[in-house]
Design an enzyme around this catalytic site. Structure first.
Site, PDB file in Angstrom:
ATOM      1  N   SER A  94     -19.245  37.604  10.033  1.00  0.00           N
ATOM      2  CA  SER A  94     -20.350  37.575  10.975  1.00  0.00           C
ATOM      3  C   SER A  94     -20.894  38.963  11.019  1.00  0.00           C
ATOM      4  O   SER A  94     -21.926  39.200  11.833  1.00  0.00           O
ATOM      5  CB  SER A  94     -19.714  37.241  12.556  1.00  0.00           C
ATOM      6  OG  SER A  94     -18.720  37.948  12.966  1.00  0.00           O
ATOM      7  N   HIS A 143     -23.827  32.655   6.958  1.00  0.00           N
ATOM      8  CA  HIS A 143     -23.021  32.839   8.358  1.00  0.00           C
ATOM      9  C   HIS A 143     -23.425  31.918   9.301  1.00  0.00           C
ATOM     10  O   HIS A 143     -24.583  31.904   9.468  1.00  0.00           O
ATOM     11  CB  HIS A 143     -23.613  34.436   8.905  1.00  0.00           C
ATOM     12  CG  HIS A 143     -22.994  34.727  10.209  1.00  0.00           C
ATOM     13  ND1 HIS A 143     -23.665  35.304  11.283  1.00  0.00           N
ATOM     14  CD2 HIS A 143     -21.786  34.178  10.888  1.00  0.00           C
ATOM     15  CE1 HIS A 143     -23.286  35.340  12.432  1.00  0.00           C
ATOM     16  NE2 HIS A 143     -22.075  34.622  12.239  1.00  0.00           N
ATOM     17  N   GLU A 166     -27.485  32.211   8.598  1.00  0.00           N
ATOM     18  CA  GLU A 166     -28.039  33.187   8.002  1.00  0.00           C
ATOM     19  C   GLU A 166     -27.517  33.563   6.367  1.00  0.00           C
ATOM     20  O   GLU A 166     -26.410  33.280   6.345  1.00  0.00           O
ATOM     21  CB  GLU A 166     -27.597  34.608   8.752  1.00  0.00           C
ATOM     22  CG  GLU A 166     -28.005  34.774  10.063  1.00  0.00           C
ATOM     23  CD  GLU A 166     -27.829  35.916  11.088  1.00  0.00           C
ATOM     24  OE1 GLU A 166     -28.336  36.480  11.541  1.00  0.00           O
ATOM     25  OE2 GLU A 166     -26.360  36.263  10.988  1.00  0.00           O
ATOM     26  N   ASN A 195     -26.736  38.437  15.373  1.00  0.00           N
ATOM     27  CA  ASN A 195     -25.660  39.410  16.181  1.00  0.00           C
ATOM     28  C   ASN A 195     -26.056  40.736  16.645  1.00  0.00           C
ATOM     29  O   ASN A 195     -25.590  41.412  17.582  1.00  0.00           O
ATOM     30  CB  ASN A 195     -24.485  39.148  15.421  1.00  0.00           C
ATOM     31  CG  ASN A 195     -23.803  37.945  15.762  1.00  0.00           C
ATOM     32  OD1 ASN A 195     -23.952  37.329  16.789  1.00  0.00           O
ATOM     33  ND2 ASN A 195     -22.706  37.627  14.844  1.00  0.00           N
TER      34      ASN A 195
END
Length: 795
Positions: free
Chosen positions: A123, A146, A158, A197
């Site tokens: 991540s 991801h 992603e 994130n």
């Protein structure tokens, strides 16, 4: 064009994410093998077996059909590495530690097939650093992929290349992720925590920081930053609890370790309360408590001042709730900035912090502004992305306000806004594409072949992506329906009513669409423009519109309306061109019946289908129970029909709703021959292909056949079970009455077992039972209760 077919996937690591990625591969009929360490005691694959067992208990369910858990192949790193040779895609999903990942890579690398793609689901760790130590050939086939938690439901994946990743690998993977697994792919640069994130966790940290500054409690912040802002209804702190405070802590640590030169670096400090909760093992939902915990039926929140939990449930001030209801984004933003209320100042501050952050970091973390907006929408559940919010509120005005706050020392850091923000623009999203500071130009959408399958792609504010509510050539449009086409032989009927509810306007529209399709088209597709964005196919009959009819003419006035619905759906079933229902989201009650009468159904995996009329004290009366009797007779193929009928009866009598299209197939609402689509944006394309294929194969309307029914024998058998349930206190007397009427309809009524009846006989039974219940005071209580509160009344 060369086909890239993933014949088998290996997932390395049977933790929460690894196991759920494997589950979603199984949903999509992709064979998958799940690896983990050999267990120290018991069966060697014990760790993986426990993880698979746990998949059946998780909510929301990772599997579309729980029985499919058995399809996940189990493996461990000691005995089964040779299995990797048969895998085309290998996804590593172990804990976020570079050294552990490198140790595992050394072990598996010699066993990876020469053409397989190897990817990490990290991540936020550097993909380039992860690939160090690979030979040149493997480096070229390695990238980051991801997924977001939970992977079945979160649209975002992603895709992160290293400098060595071969471009065609990414294109192939994007096609597989988009169509087969149904994802929205955003390509990210290899920077810490990538896009979603990086921006999302910064936003949470900024929110925590500003909440402390303005003295707001967690429950008030969550009420302010959830559905009222068009974001996930869990808000900020509740979301952190769901994600896991340890996971959040980990993402923050990645920022601390790798972003020392970032002007916002001080914001990446782990908040004291977060550190305190993690230290105490209060890691959120999975540990039974975090920022919140459940005590009995009550929710309590952590109070950092006292270190104890106190009652939660405080809401935003009324005046703020009113400001947030303002439709004009520019007026809304100005009202928040001008207000002296601390909650308004807090909201302006978190908007300003986000705008400041994405402007400063756009060039380094993403190719263009659109990728940041999609990452937040698809990965964090926002309705609109941060750049869209800025643009909608007035680009230059907002930019000036943000710059004023930076100069006044109110912002989180003193980094100025980049030059391009003030270059005279009023947008970052335009019909030509979205702004890329690195390329100093507007970047158009990806033109990979996979996107030709999306008639209407996800749009961002200000781009020129065609919109399914307005595109194409309209033949007829009123407030209930739109009948239109895209110059390609297939007519489309879209319901415009709220939640696709069915009233007189929709019934009329249906007849007109069938008439038009029979004259001039190869087929008709029922499709709703909002389906891809979590809308509904149809939530059933429009009770509101029935009220005036009921008030003026009583129960008697309703019967002709029911007959009209029945006739319209029979007209659909026996149309002379194929009708394909493109189903996504809710298909309940009349919506379920609409779909049952189509020649074929194409359903999004996230389809929630069921006959739910008992919730309002009625029976299905649009042919849903008639179809149950017909399908049971077909399924039985000469065997005892009752065995097949029981499933359909139980589904209707308990108002069971499928939790996925795969489950709807098990329940009999979708046939084994119906098509399940994983990407909702591909639904219309597939439905049109199916309609044309049926026509081109010489489609003829089904013949009107007589239906063998179970009669008195079926009715008596089902009723005996209902008596036990009523006498045991499991169902009320009114539930018993409704269920008995359903049993009577599906078994064909008080006639000999094996009697042959026509469909009209069954429809008449439906209508008669419907009218009888509508006259019943208990049913009237249920209808009024549902219309007032939206919840079923148990009486």
């Amino acid at each position: 064009m060369s086909n890239f077919i993933v014949k088998k996937v290996a997932v390395l690591g049977a933790g929460v994410m690894g196991a759920q990625i494997a589950a979603h591969c199984v949903n999509a009929k992709v064979p998958v093998v799940l690896f983990d360490l050999p267990a120290k005691e018991g069966p060697k694959n014990g760790i993986v077996l426990r993880a698979i067992d746990n998949l059946k208990k998780l909510s929301p369910a990772p599997l579309g059909n729980k029985d499919d858990a058995a399809l996940i192949e189990v493996a461990n790193y000691e005995d089964n590495l040779d299995v990797l040779k048969g895998c085309d895609l290998i996804i590593e999903a172990i804990a976020e530690r570079m050294d552990w990942k490198h140790d595992l890579y050394k072990k598996v690398a010699p066993h990876i097939a020469p053409n397989a793609i190897f990817a990490s689901n990290t991540s936020g760790l550097s993909i380039t650093a992860l690939s160090e130590g690979f030979d040149v050939d493997l480096q070229a086939r390695f990238c980051g992929v991801h997924f977001f938690n939970p992977p079945r439901y979160m649209h975002l994946v992603e895709l992160i290349p290293t400098v060595s990743t071969r471009p065609e690998i990414l294109d192939q993977l994007e096609g597989f992720l988009t169509t087969t697994l149904g994802k929205g792919v955003v390509r990210a640069k290899d920077t810490p925590n990538f896009i979603a994130n990086r921006v999302g966790i910064f936003g949470m940290l900024a929110t925590i920081h500003e909440a402390e500054k303005f003295g707001l409690s967690y429950d008030v912040v969550d009420d302010l930053t959830g559905a009222k802002l068009g974001r996930a209804k869990s808000g900020t702190f509740r979301t952190a609890d769901v994600v896991g405070l340890d996971t959040m802590g980990h993402v923050i640590k990645t920022m601390q370790d790798n972003l020392q030169n970032d002007p916002f670096f001080p914001v990446y400090k782990t908040p004291d309360t977060l550190a305190k909760l993690i230290g105490a093992g209060a890691l959120g939902q999975k540990a039974g408590g975090g920022f919140y915990k459940k005590v009995g039926k009550d929710i309590q929140r952590f109070d950092p001042a006292t270190g104890t939990y106190v009652a939660a449930g405080k809401k935003a001030d009324d005046i703020i709730a009113r400001i947030l209801k303002e439709k004009d984004p520019a007026k809304r933003m100005k009202a928040l900035r001008d207000s002296t209320n601390p909650q308004a100042q807090f909201l302006w501050a978190i908007f300003r912090d986000a705008f400041h952050y994405i402007a400063v970091h756009l060039e380094s973390i993403a190719d263009n502004a659109r990728d940041i907006d999609f990452a937040l929408r698809w990965g964090f559940g926002w309705k609109t992305g941060p750049f869209e919010n800025w643009q909608a509120a007035g680009w230059q005005q907002v930019a000036t306000w943000v710059q004023e706050d930076i100069e006044a020392g109110k912002a989180l850091c003193n980094a100025p806004l980049p030059q391009w923000v003030f270059d005279g623009r009023d947008a970052v999203h335009t019909p030509d594409g979205s702004w890329s500071p690195a390329k100093k130009s507007y970047v158009p959408r990806s033109d990979l072949p996979v996107y030709q399958r999306q008639a209407f792609r996800a749009a961002v504010l200000g781009d020129n992506v065609a919109n399914g509510a307005t595109a194409g050539t309209t033949i007829l449009e009123d407030e209930s329906v739109r009948i239109w086409h895209q110059n390609d032989d297939v007519l489309i009927l879209s319901l415009k009513t709220k939640m696709g509810v069915i009233g007189q306007g929709v019934i009329n529209g249906l007849a007109k669409a069938i008439d038009e399709a029979e004259k001039n088209f190869k087929g008709l597709v029922l499709w709703n423009a909002n389906a891809a964005d979590g809308g509904a196919f149809s939530a059933g009959a429009d009770l509101q519109s029935m009220l005036p009819v009921f008030m003026s003419g009583g129960v008697k006035a309703i019967e002709p309306e029911v007959a009209k619905l029945q006739n319209a759906l029979q007209g659909l079933k026996y149309a002379n061109v194929p009708v394909v229902a493109a189903v996504a989201g809710l298909a309940l009650g009349g919506g379920c019946e609409l779909m049952l009468h189509a020649a074929k159904r194409v359903a999004s995996i996230e389809s929630y289908i069921g006959l739910v009329e008992v919730g309002v004290g009625l029976v299905p009366a649009g042919g849903g129970l008639k179809e149950a009797a017909v399908r049971a007779a077909n399924d039985a193929k000469g065997n005892d029909i009752l065995q097949f009928l029981k499933v359909y009866f139980t589904n209707a009598a308990t108002a069971a709703v499928s939790k996925s299209a795969l489950e709807a197939q098990q329940m009999g609402y979708l046939k084994p021959t119906d098509t399940i689509v994983f990407n909702p944006y591909e639904l219309l394309h597939v439905a049109k292909v199916e309609a044309r294929a049926l026509f081109d194969a010489g489609y003829r309307a089904p013949q009107r056949k007589l239906v063998p029914v179970t009669g008195r024998y079926g009715l008596a058998t089902i009723k005996a079970q209902l008596v036990n349930m009523r006498d045991g206190g499991f169902i009320s007397a009114h539930d018993f009455k409704i269920a008995s009427l359903i049993a009577e309809i599906v078994s064909g009524g008080d006639i000999e077992q094996g009697s042959l009846v026509n469909e009209q006989w069954l429809l008449d039974l439906e209508r008669k039972a419907f009218m009888e219940l509508l006259n019943n005071p208990k049913t009237q209580e249920r209808i009024m209760g549902m219309m007032q509160t939206g919840k079923p009344v148990r009486n």
